[in-house]
Design an enzyme around this catalytic site. Structure first.
Site, PDB file in Angstrom:
ATOM      1  N   LYS A 214      -1.013  -4.753  -0.312  1.00 42.42           N
ATOM      2  CA  LYS A 214      -0.289  -3.858   0.595  1.00 42.42           C
ATOM      3  C   LYS A 214      -1.184  -3.379   1.725  1.00 42.42           C
ATOM      4  O   LYS A 214      -0.734  -3.215   2.863  1.00 42.42           O
ATOM      5  CB  LYS A 214       0.286  -2.667  -0.171  1.00 42.42           C
TER       6      LYS A 214
ATOM      7  N   GLY B  35       7.837  14.360  -1.819  1.00 43.58           N
ATOM      8  CA  GLY B  35       8.385  14.012  -0.513  1.00 43.58           C
ATOM      9  C   GLY B  35       9.242  12.770  -0.611  1.00 43.58           C
ATOM     10  O   GLY B  35      10.091  12.653  -1.497  1.00 43.58           O
ATOM     11  N   ALA B  36       9.031  11.803   0.289  1.00 40.31           N
ATOM     12  CA  ALA B  36       9.888  10.617   0.335  1.00 40.31           C
ATOM     13  C   ALA B  36       9.735   9.761  -0.920  1.00 40.31           C
ATOM     14  O   ALA B  36      10.697   9.551  -1.675  1.00 40.31           O
ATOM     15  CB  ALA B  36       9.579   9.812   1.593  1.00 40.31           C
TER      16      ALA B  36
ATOM     17  N   SER C   8       4.893   4.620   7.334  1.00 38.98           N
ATOM     18  CA  SER C   8       4.652   6.054   7.127  1.00 38.98           C
ATOM     19  C   SER C   8       3.684   6.629   8.152  1.00 38.98           C
ATOM     20  O   SER C   8       3.835   7.770   8.598  1.00 38.98           O
ATOM     21  CB  SER C   8       4.124   6.300   5.714  1.00 38.98           C
TER      22      SER C   8
ATOM     23  N   GLU D 186      -2.879   9.175   7.849  1.00 38.94           N
ATOM     24  CA  GLU D 186      -3.776   8.587   6.859  1.00 38.94           C
ATOM     25  C   GLU D 186      -4.653   7.488   7.471  1.00 38.94           C
ATOM     26  O   GLU D 186      -4.783   6.401   6.913  1.00 38.94           O
ATOM     27  CB  GLU D 186      -2.971   8.027   5.692  1.00 38.94           C
TER      28      GLU D 186
ATOM     29  N   ASN E  85      -0.885   4.836  -0.072  1.00 38.43           N
ATOM     30  CA  ASN E  85      -1.148   3.670   0.765  1.00 38.43           C
ATOM     31  C   ASN E  85      -2.629   3.607   1.110  1.00 38.43           C
ATOM     32  O   ASN E  85      -3.308   4.631   1.194  1.00 38.43           O
ATOM     33  CB  ASN E  85      -0.324   3.750   2.048  1.00 38.43           C
TER      34      ASN E  85
END
Length: 320
Positions: free
Chosen positions: A197, A9-10, A267, A279, A102
Site C-alpha cells: 500500500k 473517524g472514517a 486521505s 501524514e 497508512n
C-alpha cells in the site's frame, strides 16, 4: 470480543459500526461533534444503499473503558501521541494493539525516530502486544456520527503481529472482521501489505495532492499515470531491498488492491483540503528515508516527496 476503536473517524467508524452490529462489545474514543453524535445515536455507516447502526460506548478518553481483548488504533500517524498518553487503562496482559495506518508505522524501524518522537509509543505499548494493520477501504465522515463506505463488498483489513507470530487472538480478530463483511485474510508478514500500500500511495497520493485531483483523474491522464507508476515502482524497489515481497500481499475480494472508487480522494489530499495535519512523515518521508539508507535510486520520489512536503508546510500542515 471486547474491542476498542481508538480514533473512530472514517476507517475507525467503519470498523466500529460493523463490529458492533455483529454483537461485539465495542467502545470508541472520539472527540467533538462526532463524539456527541455517536453518544446520542451510535455510529451510522452508509454502505451500498443501506444504513448500519453500531451501538457503542463512547468517550473522549480511554479512562474508564476498561481492559480490552484488542485495540484498533485508527488515528492518523501524527496523532499517535494521544494514544501513548491514554492507552494504559485499555491494555491487559494479552491485549493486542493493532495500529491501522497508512505509510510506514512507528514500530517498523528505530532509525525513523520522527515517527515516535521521544519514544513515547515504545514506552507505552509492550513490544509483544504490537500488531500492524492495513486498511483497503474507502471511507469518509460525511457528517458527525455518520461514515460513508464507498466500496461495499470490497473492503479488506489485513492484520498481523509485528513479530509475525500467529496467535489465537489474531486469528479470532480476523474471523470477527470476516463475519462483519470485511475481508481479513491470513498472511506471512504484515510488512508485505504495509509496503504494497505504501508503494501504491507513493504514486497516487503524491500526484493527487500536487494536482488536487481524485485518483481517477490522475490515472486517466497518460503523463500523470506514467509519473505515478514510476514512483510506485521505486517504492517497490525499496521494499525489495528490505527483503519484503510486495507481490505476496493479500488481495481484495475483487482481486488486486485498487478500491475501484476512482472519484475518491486519498486521505492525505482530504487532510490538505480540510486544513488538517498531513501524514507526510509516515506516508512519504519515511519510505524515502529507508530507500536512501538502502542506497536505492529514487529519482521520481526525490522530486515528488519534497514538493508535497513543501505544499503541506506552506499551509501549516506539516513541519520539517
Amino acid at each position: 470480543m471486547r474491542i476498542c476503536i481508538f480514533g473512530a473517524g472514517a476507517v475507525g467508524g467503519h470498523l466500529a459500526a460493523k463490529l458492533a452490529a455483529q454483537g461485539h462489545d465495542i467502545c470508541v474514543v472520539a472527540r467533538g461533534a462526532h463524539l456527541e453524535a455517536i453518544e446520542a445515536n451510535g455510529i451510522k455507516l452508509l454502505q451500498g444503499g443501506k444504513t448500519i447502526v453500531g451501538r457503542v460506548r463512547a468517550s473522549h478518553r480511554a479512562q474508564g473503558l476498561g481492559a480490552q481483548d484488542a485495540v484498533f488504533v485508527t488515528l492518523k500517524a501524527n496523532s499517535l501521541g494521544t494514544f501513548a498518553d491514554q492507552c494504559a487503562p485499555l491494555l491487559g496482559r494479552d491485549t493486542a494493539v493493532v495500529f491501522v495506518q497508512n505509510g510506514i508505522p512507528w514500530w517498523y524501524d528505530k532509525r525513523l525516530s520522527r515517527l515516535d518522537p521521544d519514544g513515547r509509543l515504545a514506552r507505552a505499548v509492550p513490544a509483544q502486544s504490537i500488531a500492524g494493520g492495513v486498511a483497503y477501504s474507502a471511507n469518509e465522515v460525511v457528517e458527525p456520527g455518520v461514515v460513508e463506505n464507498h466500496v461495499p463488498g470490497n473492503n479488506m483489513i489485513v492484520i498481523g503481529r509485528a513479530d509475525c507470530v500467529e496467535t489465537p487472538l489474531v486469528r479470532n480478530l480476523r474471523a470477527a472482521l470476516e463475519e462483519a463483511d470485511m475481508s481479513s485474510p491470513p498472511l506471512a508478514d504484515i510488512r508485505q501489505s504495509i509496503w504494497q500500500k505504501a508503494a501504491q500511495m507513493l504514486g497516487n497520493s503524491t500526484l493527487c495532492t500536487l494536482t488536487e485531483q481524485p485518483v481517477g483523474a490522475v490515472r486517466n491522464d497518460a503523463v500523470l499515470k506514467d509519473i505515478a507508476d514510476k514512483a510506485g515502482a521505486e517504492g517497490r524497489a525499496i521494499a525489495k531491498s528490505l527483503g519484503v515481497d510486495v507481490d505476496a500481499a493479500p488481495q481484495r475480494p475483487s482481486g488486486g488492491h485498487a478500491s475501484g472508487a476512482t472519484s475518491h480522494k486519498p486521505s492525505i489530499l482530504q487532510d490538505y483540503e480540510r486544513g488538517r495535519p498531513m501524514e507526510v512523515e509516515a506516508q512519504l518521508m519515511a519510505p524515502l528515508a529507508l530507500g536512501r539508507a538502502a542506497k536505492i535510486a529514487t529519482p521520481t520520489l526525490d522530486v515528488l516527496v519534497p514538493l508535497v512536503a513543501a505544499k503541506a508546510a506552506a499551509k501549516g500542515l506539516y513541519s520539517h
